[in-house]
Design a protein around this motif. Structure first.
Motif, PDB file in Angstrom:
ATOM      1  N   GLY A   1     -40.785 -33.731  19.561  1.00  0.00           N
ATOM      2  CA  GLY A   1     -40.247 -32.869  20.616  1.00  0.00           C
ATOM      3  C   GLY A   1     -40.339 -33.459  22.005  1.00  0.00           C
ATOM      4  N   GLY A   2     -40.909 -34.665  22.120  1.00  0.00           N
ATOM      5  CA  GLY A   2     -41.155 -35.233  23.442  1.00  0.00           C
ATOM      6  C   GLY A   2     -39.905 -35.541  24.230  1.00  0.00           C
ATOM      7  N   ALA A   3     -38.814 -35.899  23.542  1.00  0.00           N
ATOM      8  CA  ALA A   3     -37.587 -36.255  24.255  1.00  0.00           C
ATOM      9  C   ALA A   3     -37.002 -35.078  25.015  1.00  0.00           C
ATOM     10  CB  ALA A   3     -36.560 -36.808  23.269  1.00  0.00           C
ATOM     11  N   GLN A   4     -37.402 -33.869  24.669  1.00  0.00           N
ATOM     12  CA  GLN A   4     -36.917 -32.687  25.371  1.00  0.00           C
ATOM     13  C   GLN A   4     -37.639 -32.464  26.698  1.00  0.00           C
ATOM     14  OE1 GLN A   4     -37.147 -29.283  22.733  1.00  0.00           O
ATOM     15  NE2 GLN A   4     -36.439 -30.474  20.979  1.00  0.00           N
ATOM     16  N   GLU A   5     -38.700 -33.249  26.940  1.00  0.00           N
ATOM     17  CA  GLU A   5     -39.586 -32.992  28.072  1.00  0.00           C
ATOM     18  C   GLU A   5     -39.333 -33.900  29.268  1.00  0.00           C
ATOM     19  OE1 GLU A   5     -43.417 -33.551  26.377  1.00  0.00           O
ATOM     20  OE2 GLU A   5     -43.290 -31.785  25.073  1.00  0.00           O
ATOM     21  N   TYR A   6     -38.330 -34.773  29.174  1.00  0.00           N
ATOM     22  CA  TYR A   6     -38.125 -35.704  30.282  1.00  0.00           C
ATOM     23  C   TYR A   6     -36.664 -36.129  30.371  1.00  0.00           C
ATOM     24  CZ  TYR A   6     -37.749 -39.619  26.992  1.00  0.00           C
ATOM     25  OH  TYR A   6     -37.332 -40.457  25.990  1.00  0.00           O
ATOM     26  N   LEU A   7     -36.363 -36.733  31.508  1.00  0.00           N
ATOM     27  CA  LEU A   7     -35.096 -37.404  31.715  1.00  0.00           C
ATOM     28  C   LEU A   7     -35.380 -38.638  32.550  1.00  0.00           C
ATOM     29  CD1 LEU A   7     -32.030 -37.204  31.210  1.00  0.00           C
ATOM     30  CD2 LEU A   7     -31.830 -36.088  33.448  1.00  0.00           C
ATOM     31  N   CYS A   8     -34.879 -39.783  32.095  1.00  0.00           N
ATOM     32  CA  CYS A   8     -35.048 -41.014  32.861  1.00  0.00           C
ATOM     33  C   CYS A   8     -33.919 -41.148  33.874  1.00  0.00           C
ATOM     34  CB  CYS A   8     -35.051 -42.230  31.942  1.00  0.00           C
ATOM     35  SG  CYS A   8     -36.558 -42.419  30.986  1.00  0.00           S
ATOM     36  N   VAL A   9     -34.280 -41.363  35.127  1.00  0.00           N
ATOM     37  CA  VAL A   9     -33.340 -41.681  36.201  1.00  0.00           C
ATOM     38  C   VAL A   9     -33.857 -42.985  36.800  1.00  0.00           C
ATOM     39  CG1 VAL A   9     -32.225 -40.906  38.315  1.00  0.00           C
ATOM     40  CG2 VAL A   9     -32.973 -39.219  36.607  1.00  0.00           C
ATOM     41  N   GLU A  10     -33.165 -44.078  36.512  1.00  0.00           N
ATOM     42  CA  GLU A  10     -33.708 -45.411  36.740  1.00  0.00           C
ATOM     43  C   GLU A  10     -32.952 -46.161  37.839  1.00  0.00           C
ATOM     44  OE1 GLU A  10     -33.621 -47.395  32.934  1.00  0.00           O
ATOM     45  OE2 GLU A  10     -33.712 -45.455  31.910  1.00  0.00           O
ATOM     46  N   ALA A  11     -33.687 -46.690  38.792  1.00  0.00           N
ATOM     47  CA  ALA A  11     -33.106 -47.578  39.805  1.00  0.00           C
ATOM     48  C   ALA A  11     -33.091 -48.980  39.239  1.00  0.00           C
ATOM     49  CB  ALA A  11     -33.930 -47.526  41.085  1.00  0.00           C
ATOM     50  N   VAL A  12     -31.891 -49.573  39.107  1.00  0.00           N
ATOM     51  CA  VAL A  12     -31.739 -50.823  38.363  1.00  0.00           C
ATOM     52  C   VAL A  12     -30.909 -51.824  39.156  1.00  0.00           C
ATOM     53  CG1 VAL A  12     -30.897 -51.852  36.210  1.00  0.00           C
ATOM     54  CG2 VAL A  12     -31.828 -49.527  36.189  1.00  0.00           C
TER      55      VAL A  12
ATOM     56  N   TRP B   1     -31.023 -41.931  31.105  1.00  0.00           N
ATOM     57  CA  TRP B   1     -31.323 -42.194  29.698  1.00  0.00           C
ATOM     58  C   TRP B   1     -32.198 -41.107  29.094  1.00  0.00           C
ATOM     59  CZ3 TRP B   1     -36.024 -43.489  27.080  1.00  0.00           C
ATOM     60  CH2 TRP B   1     -35.840 -43.860  25.739  1.00  0.00           C
ATOM     61  N   ASN B   2     -31.810 -40.698  27.907  1.00  0.00           N
ATOM     62  CA  ASN B   2     -32.648 -39.893  27.026  1.00  0.00           C
ATOM     63  C   ASN B   2     -32.170 -40.170  25.602  1.00  0.00           C
ATOM     64  OD1 ASN B   2     -33.236 -37.289  25.347  1.00  0.00           O
ATOM     65  ND2 ASN B   2     -34.608 -37.156  27.113  1.00  0.00           N
ATOM     66  N   PRO B   3     -33.065 -40.463  24.663  1.00  0.00           N
ATOM     67  CA  PRO B   3     -32.625 -40.868  23.333  1.00  0.00           C
ATOM     68  C   PRO B   3     -32.065 -39.742  22.482  1.00  0.00           C
ATOM     69  CG  PRO B   3     -35.000 -40.667  23.370  1.00  0.00           C
ATOM     70  CD  PRO B   3     -34.532 -40.493  24.790  1.00  0.00           C
ATOM     71  N   GLY B   4     -32.295 -38.475  22.908  1.00  0.00           N
ATOM     72  CA  GLY B   4     -31.907 -37.360  22.055  1.00  0.00           C
ATOM     73  C   GLY B   4     -32.912 -37.184  20.932  1.00  0.00           C
ATOM     74  N   ASP B   5     -32.906 -36.029  20.308  1.00  0.00           N
ATOM     75  CA  ASP B   5     -33.932 -35.701  19.322  1.00  0.00           C
ATOM     76  C   ASP B   5     -33.861 -36.578  18.075  1.00  0.00           C
ATOM     77  OD1 ASP B   5     -34.798 -33.725  21.024  1.00  0.00           O
ATOM     78  OD2 ASP B   5     -33.633 -32.147  20.064  1.00  0.00           O
ATOM     79  N   THR B   6     -32.652 -36.864  17.599  1.00  0.00           N
ATOM     80  CA  THR B   6     -32.520 -37.628  16.355  1.00  0.00           C
ATOM     81  C   THR B   6     -33.055 -39.043  16.524  1.00  0.00           C
ATOM     82  OG1 THR B   6     -30.596 -36.334  15.676  1.00  0.00           O
ATOM     83  CG2 THR B   6     -30.923 -38.458  14.609  1.00  0.00           C
ATOM     84  N   LYS B   7     -32.625 -39.734  17.558  1.00  0.00           N
ATOM     85  CA  LYS B   7     -33.091 -41.106  17.766  1.00  0.00           C
ATOM     86  C   LYS B   7     -34.575 -41.136  18.105  1.00  0.00           C
ATOM     87  CE  LYS B   7     -31.879 -45.450  20.012  1.00  0.00           C
ATOM     88  NZ  LYS B   7     -30.888 -46.158  20.853  1.00  0.00           N
ATOM     89  N   ALA B   8     -35.049 -40.128  18.841  1.00  0.00           N
ATOM     90  CA  ALA B   8     -36.457 -40.096  19.233  1.00  0.00           C
ATOM     91  C   ALA B   8     -37.383 -40.031  18.024  1.00  0.00           C
ATOM     92  CB  ALA B   8     -36.723 -38.913  20.158  1.00  0.00           C
ATOM     93  N   GLU B   9     -36.906 -39.448  16.936  1.00  0.00           N
ATOM     94  CA  GLU B   9     -37.735 -39.366  15.729  1.00  0.00           C
ATOM     95  C   GLU B   9     -38.097 -40.745  15.196  1.00  0.00           C
ATOM     96  OE1 GLU B   9     -35.662 -37.032  12.889  1.00  0.00           O
ATOM     97  OE2 GLU B   9     -35.944 -35.132  13.950  1.00  0.00           O
ATOM     98  N   GLY B  10     -37.287 -41.735  15.503  1.00  0.00           N
ATOM     99  CA  GLY B  10     -37.558 -43.091  15.041  1.00  0.00           C
ATOM    100  C   GLY B  10     -38.292 -43.945  16.053  1.00  0.00           C
ATOM    101  N   ILE B  11     -38.697 -43.369  17.183  1.00  0.00           N
ATOM    102  CA  ILE B  11     -39.426 -44.101  18.215  1.00  0.00           C
ATOM    103  C   ILE B  11     -40.894 -43.704  18.120  1.00  0.00           C
ATOM    104  CG2 ILE B  11     -39.638 -44.588  20.674  1.00  0.00           C
ATOM    105  CD1 ILE B  11     -36.698 -43.843  20.979  1.00  0.00           C
TER     106      ILE B  11
END
Length: 291
Positions: free
Chosen positions: A256-267, A240-250
Motif C-alpha cells: 500500500g506504500g505507493a498510495q502514500e506518496y508522489l515523486c516530483v523530481e527536479a532533473v 513518478w509513481n509506480p502504481g499499485d500493481t508495479k509496486a507489488e514487485g518492488i
C-alpha cells in the motif's frame, strides 16, 4: 529524543552545535538530526540523503518506506535521493553512485532563522572515479527547506553529467494535484510518446517527463493544503509513481506504500551539463508550506 528518531531506531551520539546532533542506528549508520525551533530534519550521511523534514507546527513533508533499508545495503527509498552523475537506468548503477556513498560533514552554521549543514563527496573518496570533482549538498533547514547540490569540476578537461533531486512527497496519491509543469509531457510508460493533459490526473503507473516546466510548482494535497516548490538548474520535472500493481514487485515499497506518496523530481537530463574546468553547477530545490 523525538518520536521520529525512536521510530527509526536512532540514538543521539553527541551535539555538534546549538541545533545539530549526530545519531546512529544499530547498524552503525550515521545520521544528522537538525532540531531548529523553526524546522526539523533528519539527514543520512549515506547518500547525503534527507529523509525527514517538517517545519514548526506543520506535518512531515517526505515519505519514507517502512521497508527501506537503513543499513547501507541499498539506496534509501523515500526522502530526497541524490541522483548523480547521471539520472535513470541507462548506466549502472541506476541513478549514479552518489546516493550509495558515505559523505563527510563539511560545515554547520545555525542562526535564529535556520541551520545550514553541508555534506561533501569528492573523487578521492571513491575507489575509482571517472573525473576529479568536488560535490557538495547544502541543506538549509528552517521555516522553509532549501537543497543545493553543487558540482565543481576539478579535472583538467570539461566533464559531462546529469543530476536529479528525486523527491518523494508525503501525500495521498489519488487525490494529489500538481500544477506548474506545463500541459505536455513525455510518457516513459508509452515509449516516451509526447502527450498533452490540460488537467492533472495520474495514470495507474505514472512516469512523465515535463520538459517545459515552470520554476515554481504547486503540489496540492487532497485536503487542500499546498506545498510550494521552486527549482533552479533543472531542465525537466519528472512526476513518478509506480502504481499499485508495479509496486507489488518492488521489494522496498511496503504494501500500500505507493498510495502514500508522489515523486516530483527536479532533473537535469535533456541537456547534460557541460562543465568546464573549475566551473560549478548547482541544482536546487526550495520547499515552503503556506500557512
Amino acid at each position: 529524543m523525538t518520536e521520529r528518531l525512536k521510530e527509526l531506531g536512532l540514538s543521539i551520539d553527541k551535539q555538534l552545535d546549538n541545533a545539530v546532533f549526530s545519531a546512529t542506528n544499530n547498524d552503525g549508520m550515521l545520521f544528522y538530526w537538525i532540531d531548529h525551533p523553526l524546522g526539523k530534519a533528519l539527514i543520512s550521511a549515506y547518500g547525503a540523503h534527507i529523509i525527514s523534514y517538517h517545519p514548526s507546527n506543520q506535518s512531515e513533508q517526505f515519505w519514507l518506506s517502512k521497508a527501506s533499508a537503513l543499513d547501507g545495503s541499498a539506496p534509501i527509498r523515500g526522502g530526497v535521493p541524490i541522483c548523480w552523475p547521471w539520472f535513470g537506468n541507462t548506466r549502472q548503477p541506476n541513478h549514479g553512485y552518489a546516493r550509495t556513498q558515505i559523505w563527510k560533514l563539511a560545515s554547520i552554521n545555525t542562526t535564529e532563522e535556520n541551520t545550514e549543514i553541508t555534506l561533501a563527496l569528492s573523487d578521492d573518496m571513491l575507489d575509482k572515479a571517472e573525473f576529479k570533482f568536488s560535490l557538495e549538498c547544502k541543506f538549509t533547514v528552517g521555516e522553509e527547506l532549501q537543497i543545493d547540490l553543487s558540482t565543481t569540476n576539478l579535472d583538467n578537461h570539461p566533464i559531462e553529467l546529469g543530476a536529479a533531486l528525486h523527491s518523494y512527497f508525503a501525500t495521498h496519491r489519488d487525490s494529489a494535484k500538481v500544477s506548474g509543469m506545463g500541459d505536455s509531457f513525455l510518457d516513459k510508460t508509452d515509449d516516451f510518446a509526447k502527450k498533452t493533459q490540460t488537467e492533472f490526473a495520474l495514470s495507474e503507473e505514472t512516469d512523465r517527463l515535463y520538459t517545459q516546466p515552470n520554476h515554481h510548482i504547486t503540489l496540492t494535497h487532497g485536503n487542500g493544503h499546498q506545498l510550494k516548490l521552486a527549482h533552479q538548474g533543472e531542465d525537466t520535472v519528472v512526476i513518478w509513481n509506480p502504481g499499485d500493481t508495479k509496486a507489488e514487485g518492488i521489494a522496498d515499497i511496503h504494501a500500500g506504500g505507493a498510495q502514500e506518496y508522489l515523486c516530483v523530481e527536479a532533473v537535469r537530463t535533456q541537456n547534460p551539463i557541460q562543465l568546464g574546468v573549475k566551473e560549478t553547477y548547482t541544482l536546487s530545490q526550495h520547499l515552503s508550506v503556506p500557512i
